[in-house]
Design an enzyme around this catalytic site. Structure first.
Site: not given
Ligand SMILES: Cc1ncc(COP(=O)(O)O)c(C=O)c1O
Ligand SMILES: Cc1ncc(COP(=O)(O)O)c(C=O)c1O
Lengths: 141, 413, 413, 141
Positions: B124, B201, B204, B227, B371
């Site tokens: 992401h 990360d 998800q 999430k 993204c």
């Molecule tokens: C894999 C992943 N990393 C990071 C993020 C970013 O997180 P946040 O929504 O808290 O900015 C997301 C979701 O938008 C995501 O799906």
């Protein structure tokens, strides 16, 4: 189903007037909308010189959504003979209709009414406006 | 492990109590972007604000003590959810993006030019752009693991990507595009061989039940509350105590200092060192309530339920248009090694048109690059359409999705 | 301008609907740390989460469009509250600390070694530590305006502090310790003479009604929602469009990019360039509701009401212990040039003991250095006790404060 | 009023046993709690050498709250003859009582019971513990 996609608009997109490449383009411009991945390449040839030069021929290649395709097709139908300034005026009519939900003036290209239902969907405004940005930038280049 | 019935779960989510539009029910399949929030979480946030709203950490009055206790209790809940060794290993942030920027800046400050950070093309942007910024600032070298044809981080490439200069492998635990679960054991093994750290990360992953960072063997873990059925505006970075203790602060402000003079400032211990300013107190309390709520679920039964729905989606996509192959799944073809997130590309139909047309059926999907532009480029795609599931989803949602797609594809041909 | 009655206002705040402890009513005088939240704000946040919770900016489905509209409507409300020229001049952040770190990093990136930033000794750590970090990173020089004996930023010192190398004057609009309002006109005049920019930390100002950044003539303005009756976890940096356009991004992640490849990333326009990741959506909506609520107040009448209470506190402090001078106000002695925030020091009594003893009376105060250690040092104080007022405060709160202090001082002598 | 400030505790603080400076300190240590501004300076002299040396005399200067003052005063009364290890044991008793709300064992200094009401007030634990940290660090130095 969604009024956004009425038959006219889908037909407009399918028609894809002006799609393709020119043999001898005088201006070429690629623009994309990174938010949705829409991408358009516009090629133009002109009659005349300077700011008063008029579009003779247009070719466009769209990788994008139906709204973007329909918008390019409408430009393909109407752009011949237009100056950069008159294209800009059409873009302003369209943008005003989308963003302020105002009516299209009598001088707007009639086909633009197909985009009236898009006004309610802010996230799609750029899909419709992208081909206009591209053709104007090409005409000014 | 009993059979899971989504109906009573759904009933706990206010969003489903009214139609999306008159006559159109909501079929929410955009859970990977943001999951919905149960009433108990909303109640917990409101109860906090209505009975113990105060600034935390420094106040000696009753409300401040109550607020601090509630905030620290949320920290402890999240620590248990992740099986962290200690609540003080949890740093509250503004979200996963905040957590990843903290890692890239604070862990990043320990790196020097020529040190290598290994990412994957599946990341992401939130786990890519902060590292690019670090690279541009400090000369750290970024190397990328490719993706497999099925949309996993390709751990087969670790051998040629990880070097003696690798200081960190920072990859997604689960891809937000393909739903593929990363083979973390392979990652940590490769990291250990060269003495590198591992950041996951988990944005998800955390929607699907507790995580065990100790078994995973990682050093840093980022997540986001919105999430995992919790409020917006809060997330966390978990880090091993010993590592957090080495990391310098990132943001400056109140609450993260030990002493401040005009010339010089000394910093508090973790986690406070990393929590500058007033933290998202009520939101953290809400996240704690969301964890309590998640703990009421039988996650095995939920996984079976969502696996069955995923299977129906995968089969339905293959059958669309009479099975003419117009629809291609971008990700694992079956249930193995995935969470219930399904991305697909349709020949000659743009994801935004699909999403818009499905919205007319009340189906909430997400379309675009999610993204994750580098991954899209590597697949030669402008974007995909994504359906992502949560425990409240049911067969009706999948019916609406597949029927809607049938209609949309007919129009967009 | 009618006479202001706090009772109906108080009735809108759920925190006052129950006693703090059995038999002890809450007298909340810690508003400068966090103000309380009216029910309408709680309702607005819940309504958002219950009817249009979704991720913003990219979604084309109905909930996502509704959420984006609500988020952008909140931006427009805040723009009006500050009299910003355009909603896109508002960057949502995690709070004032987030806003000030954004400024120090992003505006800071435009500065080079030897450039000077002028702060004041009155700054909250959140407007000091980020600039110290910038100094340590980039060799920018920090210079400090002293405080006057009455606790104002000493604008008389501008002449000898501001130089041709000054690129920014970053000072608090209102001191969180003394309640003194800064003479902004003098600051902007001095800045204009040398072509420097002006940043104001408005955290303590925004609780007291609308601000006009155009009349103030500043370039950047930081604020926090939880001090203006809004939710935790959100704040904002306002910046002149022309300046924001020059500032590079700070945090990296989703939503702030234009295009991303593994090698190179280009960034979106402001404000999105500065809003990496999922923003605090529901919290911003709550802040919008808080602004709507503040707009229902007659701020002139509120100021008169709170001025009268402040006057009672000032007089009461002077009279304590038979007026033996044991209590010293740290800040303006009267109502002129201040907001209703009163700090005081008591000979031989530590602020935390005072706060703790007052808590037994239900009075919530704050004691300590108030995240302003340099100012405390400059006063030769370890800390002060602070009472800070909001529109729901009334004579009963002041009575409880003064009676409680009388008791406490008797014990602590 | 608040049970935290019962007469015993206030008296203890006022008594300030051990307050002042030593003529010939063998160890001096200043420690502060930046969160509340409490600051204590401890001076010690010893009988003996090495880890087994015992506190002969103690002097302390406290700029802090009543809890911190009372804690220093109790140390002033009880520290004579203590080793660093035995001081550390007292600190652990106190810390356990505050943090786990457990009872003080029979071997704890009886005066420490004055701090029982502090257990409910986490934000004040450090006020009580600071003088112990300081005297232990001084004894170990
Ligand atoms: C894999 C992943 N990393 C990071 C993020 C970013 O997180 P946040 O929504 O808290 O900015 C997301 C979701 O938008 C995501 O799906
Ligand atoms: C003057 C001042 N600046 C900055 C801050 C920090 O703001 P936040 O609480 O949003 O971190 C505060 C309050 O804590 C403050 O009073």
């Amino acid at each position: 189903m969604d009024s956004l996609y009425d038959k006219d608009l889908l037909r407009q997109a399918a028609k894809a007037t002006g799609a393709g490449k020119l043999a001898a383009p005088q201006a070429t411009l690629m623009l994309d909308n990174p938010l949705c991945g829409d991408r358009i390449t516009v090629e133009l040839s002109f009659d005349g010189e300077g700011p008063e030069r008029r579009v003779r021929e247009i070719g466009h290649t769209v990788k994008g959504c139906v709204l973007c395709q329909a918008s390019a097709s409408i430009i393909g139908q109407n752009a011949k003979g237009a100056t950069a300034a008159s294209l800009k005026t059409q873009q302003e009519h369209l943008s005003h209709m989308l963003k302020k939900q105002g009516p299209l003036p009598a001088t707007a290209w009639p086909a633009l009414t197909a985009f009236e239902p898009v006004a309610d969907h802010k996230s799609r405004h750029n899909c419709v406006l992208l081909p206009f940005e591209a053709v104007i930038e090409a005409a000014l280049s | 492990m009993g059979k899971f019935d989504p109906a009573p779960v759904r009933a706990q989510f206010p969003i489903f109590s009214a139609p999306l539009r008159p006559g159109v029910a909501l079929h929410y399949l955009d859970n990977a972007a943001t999951s919905q929030m149960p009433a108990v979480v909303m109640d917990a946030v409101r109860a906090h604000d209505a009975t113990r709203r105060a600034n935390v950490k420094r106040g000696v009055h009753t409300l401040a003590e109550r607020a601090t206790d509630a905030f620290e209790a949320a920290r402890a809940k999240l620590a248990r959810f992740l099986n962290a060794a200690d609540p003080d290993e949890i740093v509250f942030t503004s979200g996963a993006t905040g957590a990843l920027n903290l890692a890239a800046n604070s862990f990043g400050a320990l790196l020097k030019a020529g040190d290598e950070v290994v990412l994957s093309v599946l990341e992401h942007h939130s786990n890519l752009v902060p590292w690019q910024m670090l690279r541009d600032r400090s000369g750290v070298v970024l190397r990328f693991l490719p993706a497999t044809a099925e949309g996993h981080v390709d751990v087969g490439a670790l051998g040629r990507t990880v070097t003696q200069r690798t200081k960190l492998i920072a990859v997604t635990h689960v891809s937000n595009v393909t739903g593929a679960i990363t083979d973390v054991a392979a990652i940590t093994r490769a990291a250990r061989e060269v003495g590198a750290r591992v950041l996951l990360d988990g944005s998800q992953r955390v929607s699907h039940g507790p995580v065990d960072v100790q078994t995973l063997g990682c050093d840093l873990y980022a997540l986001s509350s919105h999430k995992m059925f919790g409020p917006n505006g809060v997330g966390a970075l978990w880090g091993k105590a010993e590592l957090l203790a080495q990391m310098p602060p990132f943001l400056g402000g109140g609450e993260m200092i030990r002493t401040v003079t005009l010339d010089r400032t000394t910093y508090a211990k973790p986690p406070h060192r990393f929590e500058a300013g007033t933290p998202p107190i009520a939101q953290a309390v809400g996240l704690g309530a969301a964890i309590d709520w998640m703990n009421t679920l039988d996650h095995g039964a939920v996984a079976t339920h969502l696996g069955a729905l995923t299977q129906r989606i995968l089969k339905g996509l293959a059958d669309l248009g009479g099975g003419n192959g117009r629809v291609r799944v971008v990700g694992p073809p079956g249930l193995h090694g995935r969470v219930p997130v399904v991305s697909f590309a349709v020949d000659g139909a743009h994801p935004h048109d699909i999403c818009q047309m499905l919205d007319a059926h009340g189906v909430a999907l997400r379309g675009g690059h999610h993204c994750a532009q580098p991954f899209m480029e590597s697949c030669g795609l402008g974007g995909t359409t994504r359906a992502s599931l949560a425990p409240y989803n049911d067969d009706g949602d999948v019916d609406a999705l597949l029927n809607g797609l049938e209609d949309a594809l007919a129009k967009l041909s």
